[in-house]
Design an enzyme around this catalytic site. Structure first.
Site, PDB file in Angstrom:
ATOM      1  N   GLY A   1       5.111  -0.923  -4.763  1.00  0.00           N
ATOM      2  CA  GLY A   1       4.855  -1.831  -5.867  1.00  0.00           C
ATOM      3  C   GLY A   1       3.737  -1.379  -6.778  1.00  0.00           C
ATOM      4  O   GLY A   1       3.799  -1.581  -7.996  1.00  0.00           O
ATOM      5  N   THR A   2       2.700  -0.760  -6.223  1.00  0.00           N
ATOM      6  CA  THR A   2       1.572  -0.322  -7.043  1.00  0.00           C
ATOM      7  C   THR A   2       2.007   0.709  -8.066  1.00  0.00           C
ATOM      8  O   THR A   2       1.664   0.618  -9.255  1.00  0.00           O
ATOM      9  CB  THR A   2       0.457   0.247  -6.148  1.00  0.00           C
ATOM     10  OG1 THR A   2      -0.102  -0.805  -5.364  1.00  0.00           O
ATOM     11  CG2 THR A   2      -0.646   0.886  -6.978  1.00  0.00           C
TER      12      THR A   2
ATOM     13  N   ASN B   1       0.556 -13.417  -5.274  1.00  0.00           N
ATOM     14  CA  ASN B   1       0.551 -12.891  -3.911  1.00  0.00           C
ATOM     15  C   ASN B   1      -0.408 -13.623  -2.987  1.00  0.00           C
ATOM     16  O   ASN B   1      -0.239 -13.588  -1.768  1.00  0.00           O
ATOM     17  CB  ASN B   1       0.204 -11.400  -3.929  1.00  0.00           C
ATOM     18  CG  ASN B   1      -1.104 -11.117  -4.646  1.00  0.00           C
ATOM     19  OD1 ASN B   1      -1.255 -11.408  -5.823  1.00  0.00           O
ATOM     20  ND2 ASN B   1      -2.055 -10.531  -3.941  1.00  0.00           N
TER      21      ASN B   1
ATOM     22  N   GLN C   1       6.141 -10.152  -4.280  1.00  0.00           N
ATOM     23  CA  GLN C   1       6.205 -11.257  -3.326  1.00  0.00           C
ATOM     24  C   GLN C   1       7.445 -12.126  -3.525  1.00  0.00           C
ATOM     25  O   GLN C   1       7.881 -12.809  -2.603  1.00  0.00           O
ATOM     26  CB  GLN C   1       4.955 -12.142  -3.438  1.00  0.00           C
ATOM     27  CG  GLN C   1       3.690 -11.518  -2.920  1.00  0.00           C
ATOM     28  CD  GLN C   1       3.717 -11.247  -1.424  1.00  0.00           C
ATOM     29  OE1 GLN C   1       4.520 -11.802  -0.686  1.00  0.00           O
ATOM     30  NE2 GLN C   1       2.825 -10.387  -0.966  1.00  0.00           N
TER      31      GLN C   1
ATOM     32  N   GLY D   1       9.226  -2.325  -0.840  1.00  0.00           N
ATOM     33  CA  GLY D   1      10.033  -2.462   0.363  1.00  0.00           C
ATOM     34  C   GLY D   1       9.349  -3.138   1.526  1.00  0.00           C
ATOM     35  O   GLY D   1       9.954  -3.946   2.231  1.00  0.00           O
ATOM     36  N   HIS D   2       8.075  -2.828   1.750  1.00  0.00           N
ATOM     37  CA  HIS D   2       7.446  -3.317   2.983  1.00  0.00           C
ATOM     38  C   HIS D   2       7.146  -4.810   2.953  1.00  0.00           C
ATOM     39  O   HIS D   2       6.785  -5.393   3.977  1.00  0.00           O
ATOM     40  CB  HIS D   2       6.189  -2.504   3.321  1.00  0.00           C
ATOM     41  CG  HIS D   2       4.996  -2.800   2.471  1.00  0.00           C
ATOM     42  ND1 HIS D   2       3.927  -3.529   2.926  1.00  0.00           N
ATOM     43  CD2 HIS D   2       4.690  -2.436   1.207  1.00  0.00           C
ATOM     44  CE1 HIS D   2       3.011  -3.610   1.984  1.00  0.00           C
ATOM     45  NE2 HIS D   2       3.450  -2.956   0.931  1.00  0.00           N
TER      46      HIS D   2
ATOM     47  N   THR E   1      10.124  14.606  -4.366  1.00  0.00           N
ATOM     48  CA  THR E   1      11.344  14.623  -3.568  1.00  0.00           C
ATOM     49  C   THR E   1      11.731  13.204  -3.188  1.00  0.00           C
ATOM     50  O   THR E   1      10.900  12.416  -2.746  1.00  0.00           O
ATOM     51  CB  THR E   1      11.140  15.466  -2.290  1.00  0.00           C
ATOM     52  OG1 THR E   1      10.760  16.789  -2.669  1.00  0.00           O
ATOM     53  CG2 THR E   1      12.410  15.519  -1.470  1.00  0.00           C
TER      54      THR E   1
ATOM     55  N   CYS F   1     -10.329  -7.375   0.776  1.00  0.00           N
ATOM     56  CA  CYS F   1     -11.334  -7.058   1.792  1.00  0.00           C
ATOM     57  C   CYS F   1     -11.608  -5.564   1.746  1.00  0.00           C
ATOM     58  O   CYS F   1     -10.702  -4.763   1.570  1.00  0.00           O
ATOM     59  CB  CYS F   1     -10.851  -7.446   3.183  1.00  0.00           C
ATOM     60  SG  CYS F   1     -10.997  -9.193   3.556  1.00  0.00           S
TER      61      CYS F   1
END
Length: 370
Positions: free
Chosen positions: A68-69, A143, A173, A190-191, A227, A313
């Site tokens: 996402g970043t 988020n 999110q 994805g995560h 790749t 954090c």
């Protein structure tokens, strides 16, 4: 451990794991022209087609990224070369900092204020829109708080006051939980869905202004090099499909769990941030006045419950939430906790949280008085 930090990262789902393992068995670089390369390319393009079908876009609009970043940075960089960038005051740092980098390169950036409800101030946005604005980027749902933003109304305002301005939403999110209006470039990761870390996508129309963030082979529409992560793409497609197909059932269960968490939080003097506004079913964000944040997290951790403050954090040091500050909260007067759930969350998990939360809150209040 009771894991209630899905908004940070979701456990790898079985469907994503299966897709990843199957795709990993396909040998070859998807950019190679030999048979093995063509086999890998077929898996990659199948994943692209699946994601496009699920989101109602053309396959050519799906650009695979590392997460996402990167998708957020890519979405901001191109439009920023053409004019002013407007972002909401509650955006993820990937958007805020990308806009700040663009300013150093000669662009300009302004933040759209939010109301105490946590939603974008539409009146303020209307006044900020003019012909100099090249991009409006507002996340689909925050988020930290889970509060859903009025994307359809934002689109109407932009089309009325600044036609031709590009629209982007960080839906990391939200994708799989709510519908995203057409006309937006969309970032996803994805995560957050149960796929592995290291795969994401930017959904952008063919004429969306994109520029490369780094040099290389230009494998993805000549703007994203490297790749291809073929197995990651397959896992992302599988995870997104499951999220969309099970959305209604999952939302009903998680809404019930959220109501239970909210009830015990309110009995202990807490309150959900934002009040009565639309929010994602899997995030419960609660503000607890007069509590020590580190003591509260430690108390829950000792009870075997993993959640978060919902703010950044660094090296284990608590930092006040920029999101809640934008909503008007006094940084020194509260602790906010984010409980986020997912496919693996059970009623027993919520039972354990409900049992542990009052004691942890009391310990955190004593820490402040001490």
């Amino acid at each position: 451990m009771v894991y209630l930090d899905y908004a940070a990262t979701a456990p790898l789902s079985e469907v994503a794991k299966t897709a990843w393992l199957e795709a990993s068995a396909v040998i070859g670089n998807a950019s190679a022209i030999h048979g093995a390369g063509r086999g890998a390319r077929s898996v990659l393009e199948d994943a692209r087609e699946q994601i496009a079908d699920l989101l109602g876009v053309d396959a050519a609009e799906v650009i695979f990224t590392a997460g996402g970043t990167e998708a957020d940075n890519l979405a901001v960089a191109g439009p920023a070369t053409r004019g002013k960038v407007l972002t909401s005051a509650i955006e993820h740092p990937a958007i805020r900092e990308a806009a700040e980098i663009a300013v150093k390169a000669g662009s300009s950036h302004e933040e759209i204020p939010v109301l105490p409800s946590g939603q974008v101030d539409l009146g303020a946005l209307a006044e900020m829109l003019d012909g100099s604005v090249s991009l409006v980027s507002v996340m689909a749902a925050n988020n930290e708080t889970g509060i859903v933003q009025p994307l359809a109304e934002i689109k109407e305002l932009v089309e009325k006051h600044a036609p031709g301005t590009r629209l982007h939403t960080d839906a990391v999110q939200a994708v799989g939980s709510i519908d995203i209006p057409a006309g937006y470039a969309v970032s996803l990761s994805g995560h957050k869905l149960g796929a592995p870390v290291g795969i994401g996508a930017l959904i952008a129309a063919r004429d969306y202004p994109l520029i490369p963030l780094e040099g290389g082979g230009g494998q993805e529409r000549k703007v994203r090099s490297g790749t291809h992560n073929v197995a990651g793409a397959a896992a992302l497609a599988a995870a997104l499909k499951q999220a969309i197909q099970t959305r209604a059932e999952r939302a009903a269960i998680l809404t019930e769990f959220g109501a239970r968490i909210t009830a015990v939080a309110e009995e202990s003097g807490g309150s959900r941030s934002g009040g009565d506004v639309p929010r994602l079913p899997h995030i419960v964000h609660v503000v607890f006045p007069g509590t020590d944040p580190e003591a509260l997290l430690l108390g829950l951790d000792m009870a075997g419950i993993a959640c978060s403050t919902g703010s950044a954090c660094s090296a284990g040091v608590y930092r006040p939430s920029a999101v809640l500050a934008a909503m008007g909260f006094d940084d020194d007067a509260y602790t906010a906790l984010r409980f986020s759930m997912g496919e693996g969350t059970t009623s027993n998990d919520i039972d354990r949280l409900v049992a542990a939360l009052p004691g942890a809150i009391e310990m955190a209040r004593k820490a402040v008085r001490a």
